[in-house]
Design an enzyme around this catalytic site. Structure first.
Site, mmCIF file in Angstrom:
data_model
loop_
_atom_site.group_PDB
_atom_site.id
_atom_site.type_symbol
_atom_site.label_atom_id
_atom_site.label_comp_id
_atom_site.label_asym_id
_atom_site.label_seq_id
_atom_site.Cartn_x
_atom_site.Cartn_y
_atom_site.Cartn_z
ATOM 1 N N GLY A 89 0.678 -5.119 0.745
ATOM 2 C CA GLY A 89 -0.484 -5.222 -0.151
ATOM 3 C C GLY A 89 -0.151 -5.922 -1.452
ATOM 4 O O GLY A 89 -1.027 -6.555 -2.064
ATOM 5 N N ALA A 141 0.848 -1.186 0.000
ATOM 6 C CA ALA A 141 0.000 0.000 0.000
ATOM 7 C C ALA A 141 0.886 1.238 0.000
ATOM 8 O O ALA A 141 1.995 1.216 0.525
ATOM 9 C CB ALA A 141 -0.887 -0.002 1.236
HETATM 10 N N1 T1G Z 1 4.588 3.427 -0.062
HETATM 11 C C1 T1G Z 1 4.997 4.601 -0.592
HETATM 12 N N2 T1G Z 1 6.234 4.809 -1.146
HETATM 13 C C2 T1G Z 1 7.059 3.757 -1.163
HETATM 14 C C3 T1G Z 1 6.710 2.493 -0.615
HETATM 15 C C4 T1G Z 1 5.403 2.348 -0.055
HETATM 16 N N3 T1G Z 1 4.960 1.200 0.453
HETATM 17 N N4 T1G Z 1 7.756 1.668 -0.777
HETATM 18 C C5 T1G Z 1 8.723 2.393 -1.393
HETATM 19 N N5 T1G Z 1 8.315 3.634 -1.625
HETATM 20 C C6 T1G Z 1 9.064 4.713 -2.293
HETATM 21 C C7 T1G Z 1 10.245 5.213 -1.454
HETATM 22 O O1 T1G Z 1 9.845 6.185 -0.531
HETATM 23 C C8 T1G Z 1 11.167 5.774 -2.517
HETATM 24 O O2 T1G Z 1 10.689 7.037 -2.863
HETATM 25 C C9 T1G Z 1 10.925 4.844 -3.695
HETATM 26 O O3 T1G Z 1 9.666 4.198 -3.461
HETATM 27 C C10 T1G Z 1 11.981 3.777 -3.833
HETATM 28 O O4 T1G Z 1 12.080 3.091 -2.595
HETATM 29 C C11 T1G Z 1 -2.670 -3.011 3.150
HETATM 30 C C12 T1G Z 1 -0.839 -1.896 5.028
HETATM 31 C C13 T1G Z 1 10.244 -2.030 -2.026
HETATM 32 C C14 T1G Z 1 12.219 -3.046 -0.979
HETATM 33 O O5 T1G Z 1 6.753 -1.973 3.925
HETATM 34 O O6 T1G Z 1 10.828 -1.984 1.611
HETATM 35 O O7 T1G Z 1 1.066 -2.781 2.249
HETATM 36 O O8 T1G Z 1 12.643 8.387 -2.191
HETATM 37 O O9 T1G Z 1 14.422 3.794 -2.048
HETATM 38 O O10 T1G Z 1 15.871 0.398 -1.962
HETATM 39 O O11 T1G Z 1 -1.477 -4.718 4.104
HETATM 40 O O12 T1G Z 1 11.114 0.456 -0.775
HETATM 41 O O13 T1G Z 1 12.341 7.714 -4.583
HETATM 42 O O14 T1G Z 1 10.760 9.354 -3.534
HETATM 43 O O15 T1G Z 1 13.251 1.983 -0.707
HETATM 44 O O16 T1G Z 1 14.898 -0.417 -4.151
HETATM 45 C C15 T1G Z 1 4.179 -2.518 3.167
HETATM 46 C C16 T1G Z 1 8.322 -0.761 1.811
HETATM 47 C C17 T1G Z 1 3.367 -1.286 3.041
HETATM 48 C C18 T1G Z 1 7.651 -2.061 1.737
HETATM 49 C C19 T1G Z 1 12.468 -1.120 -2.567
HETATM 50 N N6 T1G Z 1 5.326 -2.417 2.289
HETATM 51 N N7 T1G Z 1 9.301 -0.542 0.763
HETATM 52 O O17 T1G Z 1 13.666 -0.745 -2.002
HETATM 53 O O18 T1G Z 1 13.937 1.567 -3.097
HETATM 54 S S1 T1G Z 1 1.993 -1.364 4.136
HETATM 55 C C20 T1G Z 1 6.537 -2.141 2.755
HETATM 56 C C21 T1G Z 1 10.509 -1.172 0.783
HETATM 57 C C22 T1G Z 1 0.866 -2.382 3.326
HETATM 58 C C23 T1G Z 1 -1.293 -3.594 3.351
HETATM 59 C C24 T1G Z 1 -0.346 -2.751 4.091
HETATM 60 C C25 T1G Z 1 11.479 -0.772 -0.281
HETATM 61 C C26 T1G Z 1 11.554 -1.762 -1.455
HETATM 62 P P1 T1G Z 1 11.671 8.159 -3.293
HETATM 63 P P2 T1G Z 1 13.494 2.638 -2.014
HETATM 64 P P3 T1G Z 1 14.700 0.173 -2.855
#
Ligand code: T1G
Length: 687
Positions: A99, A60
């Site tokens: 998500g 998400a």
């Molecule tokens: N939401 C918004 N922005 C996100 C994002 C997210 N979930 N994940 C990454 N970004 C943005 C980040 O801020 C950056 O932006 C760019 O993408 C690249 O990320 C309903 C409640 C996927 C392993 O916890 O672990 O789903 O700085 O620099 O090193 O159940 O991002 O370029 O403007 O980290 O290659 C659960 C979080 C959400 C995963 C990639 N998901 N993300 O790593 O790139 S809650 C997470 C990561 C959810 C549901 C629930 C990592 C990555 P900018 P990056 P990366």
């Protein structure tokens, strides 16, 4: 369009396309829901859903979490996919997190690329899966695996996912493999929600709760996830889904989730200052001076990032010691499966171990990690100046020393920048980049470029004793020693800070790094210390007694046989003696009172650091304290926590303590300014 779709024959292809990581926001949810209707209207045989670029979907869009949830909600979208007469297949081409993994689990079948990672890391953002993860995952992989994946938040590889039954196949071309799935096989696969939940297993649930109590004390989301998973074992799917949703929505508004989101986005926003226009020097060969623990760690971090390294030592013995230190790290990485033999060989091939500075002639950057003494640093910098091209950047890994004084030894002081790594340098993510009075933009830009190359969290710091992190640490330790002297024992102080959320308290931490390092610093500061400031002599007594920490088998704790820590009454008596000698009547303090003093001491110093412009922003101090000093991530870092307490409250508490000792506790001008203007520290700008 964040979600694209096309038809080929009787197959529909739906692609999540919201670069860079296909985060799922309101628009993506709406498009996905529309795609369900489209597939049904087109009477397709199947829909294959995948992600554009390297990710399937990173979950998400967490940027939406500060606002109210907007329709369509992901659970409804996934319910529509799962109940659709047109079966959906997930072709997982990269990371499928949160998500993203939930979308995949709502599909009838899942195929993953070998490099895919699948997980539910929601607890790392202070929430729980909010679109069926807590209900569908246990049905697919069983209770224990689901508990592990959800409460720890760690993704699994495609191979591990297949072994757990989470994906049906692993294929270099998941799209093609998804297309090739036999329709009959698909036909007889029931939707996940219809699968029976695993049996209720009180022992497994209790073990998970116990593990969390030890591993992440104070954190709400992991325990809440266990509750919701447990509910799903005995209640109908859709009823349990409502509990999951309610828990998710409540948590995402909570302090811990806000704090963890703050750190998540702050970490990603930690980049070179936007006004830094200079071009960094190209990085190919980097010289490192000093092959001790820090130097070897720095060299290995550089090798890990694909750079060539010339590791310089004073003599043959030093070269051998450096080589042994690097070998230790390589073997540990091989043992942990972080690298394979080929990777180890490649790293060794790019490493030159020598005492001949001429070998560093090709380097565009040199990092000195020699003994923490000004004269040694100056000698090394002079030798590097003689050996490297004039345009090469020189960096010092000093933790405390004045880099302006160091730069004065150079013909061109502008080429010196501070690059303060944290031990172990190949693991710790923080890199303090210290700008000296004459540091050039090119040197600074090269420092930030290196941080990016090493995937470090860079924080810009000005020159002062201890920069940002160690300066705050000094206040933390001073407050701890004062509490020890006046009211507690080291182990009571440590317990208070562990209860606050640290993995370990200040005394156990110092036993790891060694009491002699801080002692050397105190001696160095004797000439500049404010004579009016109270000085606690206990740590000096410890060093006189040879109690230097784990390395001498005893420090604040004893470590019989090198094992676990044991409280040492001799140490506690030291405080009684010193208090008696100082005519101090010791008092009692609760855990909360102890933690409050140590945290207030740090906040006050952090505010001074902001006021003096040593740190650019409160957010930077949050990054330093979380990524370098173990401040609880779920509290958002030191200054975020201060804002949660409220600046007015912080000032009021400091003023109360200042009645005891005005030299130590007088509130920082930055705190007073924030209190008087009603602004938060996160919005503080140096006047
Ligand atoms: N939401 C918004 N922005 C996100 C994002 C997210 N979930 N994940 C990454 N970004 C943005 C980040 O801020 C950056 O932006 C760019 O993408 C690249 O990320 C309903 C409640 C996927 C392993 O916890 O672990 O789903 O700085 O620099 O090193 O159940 O991002 O370029 O403007 O980290 O290659 C659960 C979080 C959400 C995963 C990639 N998901 N993300 O790593 O790139 S809650 C997470 C990561 C959810 C549901 C629930 C990592 C990555 P900018 P990056 P990366």
């Amino acid at each position: 369009m964040p979600v694209t779709r096309r038809r080929e024959g009787n197959t529909g292809y739906v692609t999540l396309d919201n670069p860079p990581v296909n985060a799922i926001g309101r628009a993506e949810r709406a498009d996905l829901l529309e795609a369900v209707g489209w597939a049904e209207a087109e009477r397709l045989d199947r829909v294959i859903v995948t992600g554009a670029g390297h990710a399937f979907a990173a979950g998400a869009d967490a940027r939406e979490f500060d606002g109210p949830p907007a329709e369509p909600h992901l659970p409804e979208v996934l319910d529509a996919i799962e109940r659709s007469p047109v079966p959906w297949v997930a072709a997982i081409n990269g990371v499928a997190l949160g998500g993203g993994a939930e979308i995949a689990m709502a599909c009838r079948m899942r195929v993953a690329a070998p490099q895919a990672q699948i997980g539910l890391p929601e607890v790392t953002l202070g929430v729980i899966p909010g679109a069926g993860g807590t209900q569908r995952l246990p049905r697919i992989v069983g209770l224990e695996k689901a508990l592990e994946m959800i409460t720890l938040g760690k993704p699994v590889s495609a191979a591990a996912a297949q072994a757990a039954g989470l994906v049906d196949d692993v294929d270099e071309d998941p799209l093609d493999a998804a297309f090739m799935i036999n329709t009959e096989d698909m036909g007889c696969r029931v939707p996940v929600w219809e699968l029976p939940p695993p049996p209720h297993d009180p022992a497994a649930l209790a073990a998970a709760r116990e593990r969390l109590a030890a591993r992440s004390p104070g954190q709400i989301a992991p325990l809440r996830a266990v509750d919701v998973i447990e509910e799903g074992l005995t209640r109908p799917f859709h009823e349990a889904m409502q509990s999951e949703r309610a828990a998710f929505l409540a948590l995402r508004q909570g302090d811990q989730a806000r704090a963890l989101r703050h750190i998540f986005f702050a970490e990603r926003a930690a980049k070179a200052p936007s006004d830094l226009a200079a071009v960094p020097l190209p990085l190919d060969t980097v010289a490192v001076v000093g092959g001790g623990t820090m130097g070897a760690g720095i060299a290995y971090a550089l090798l890990n990032a694909g750079l060539s390294v010339v590791l310089l030592e004073t003599d043959a013995e030093g070269v051998a010691r450096a080589g042994a230190n690097i070998d230790k790290i390589v073997s540990a990485s091989l043992k942990r499966g972080l690298i394979d033999e080929a990777g180890a060989e490649a790293r060794r091939d790019r490493l030159t171990l020598t005492s001949d500075y001429a070998a560093a002639a090709k380097a565009t950057l040199a990092i000195e990690a020699a003994f923490e003494a000004m004269e040694v640093k100056k000698q090394v910098l002079s030798a590097l100046q003689a050996a490297l091209p004039a345009e090469a950047v020189l960096a010092t890994n000093t933790s405390y020393l004045d880099i302006d004084e160091m730069a004065a030894v150079l013909d061109d002081p502008a080429r010196l920048v501070g690059l303060h790594f944290f031990a172990p340098a190949h693991i710790m993510k923080l890199l303090e980049i210290v700008r000296g009075a004459q540091t050039s933009d090119a040197a600074l830009a090269t420092g930030f470029a290196l941080a990016k190359r090493l995937r470090k969290v860079p924080v810009l710091a000005g020159v002062c004793d201890g920069f940002i992190g160690n300066r705050i640490l000094a206040r933390y330790r001073e407050a701890a020693d004062t509490v020890f002297m006046d009211a507690a024992t080291p182990w009571e102080v440590d317990e208070a800070m562990v209860a606050f959320g640290y993995a370990m308290g200040p005394y156990e931490a110092q036993d790891l790094s060694g009491l002699d390092i801080a002692h050397a610093n105190r001696r160095r500061q004797d000439v500049t210390r404010d004579p009016a400031r109270r000085y606690i002599p206990i740590a000096d007594r410890m060093v006189e007694l040879g109690k230097l920490g784990r390395k001498t088998g005893a420090g604040w704790y004893r470590y019989p046989g090198g094992g676990g820590k044991v409280e040492d009454p001799i140490v506690a008596d030291l405080a009684l003696e010193e208090a008696h000698l100082a005519g101090i009547t010791r008092t009692e303090m609760t855990e909360a009172e102890i933690a409050e003093r140590l945290v207030l001491a740090m906040i006050n110093e952090g505010a001074d650091i902001l006021h003096e412009g040593i740190a650019q922003s409160a957010r930077d101090i949050d990054l330093v304290t979380v990524f370098g000093y173990g401040f609880p991530r779920w509290r958002g870092g030191l200054m975020w926590h201060a804002d949660r307490l409220g600046v007015a409250h912080v000032v009021q508490r400091l003023e109360a303590l200042a009645a005891e000792d005005p030299v130590v506790w007088t509130p920082s001008p930055a705190l007073l300014q924030c209190r008087d203007t009603g602004c938060a520290l996160s919005d503080y700008r140096k006047a």
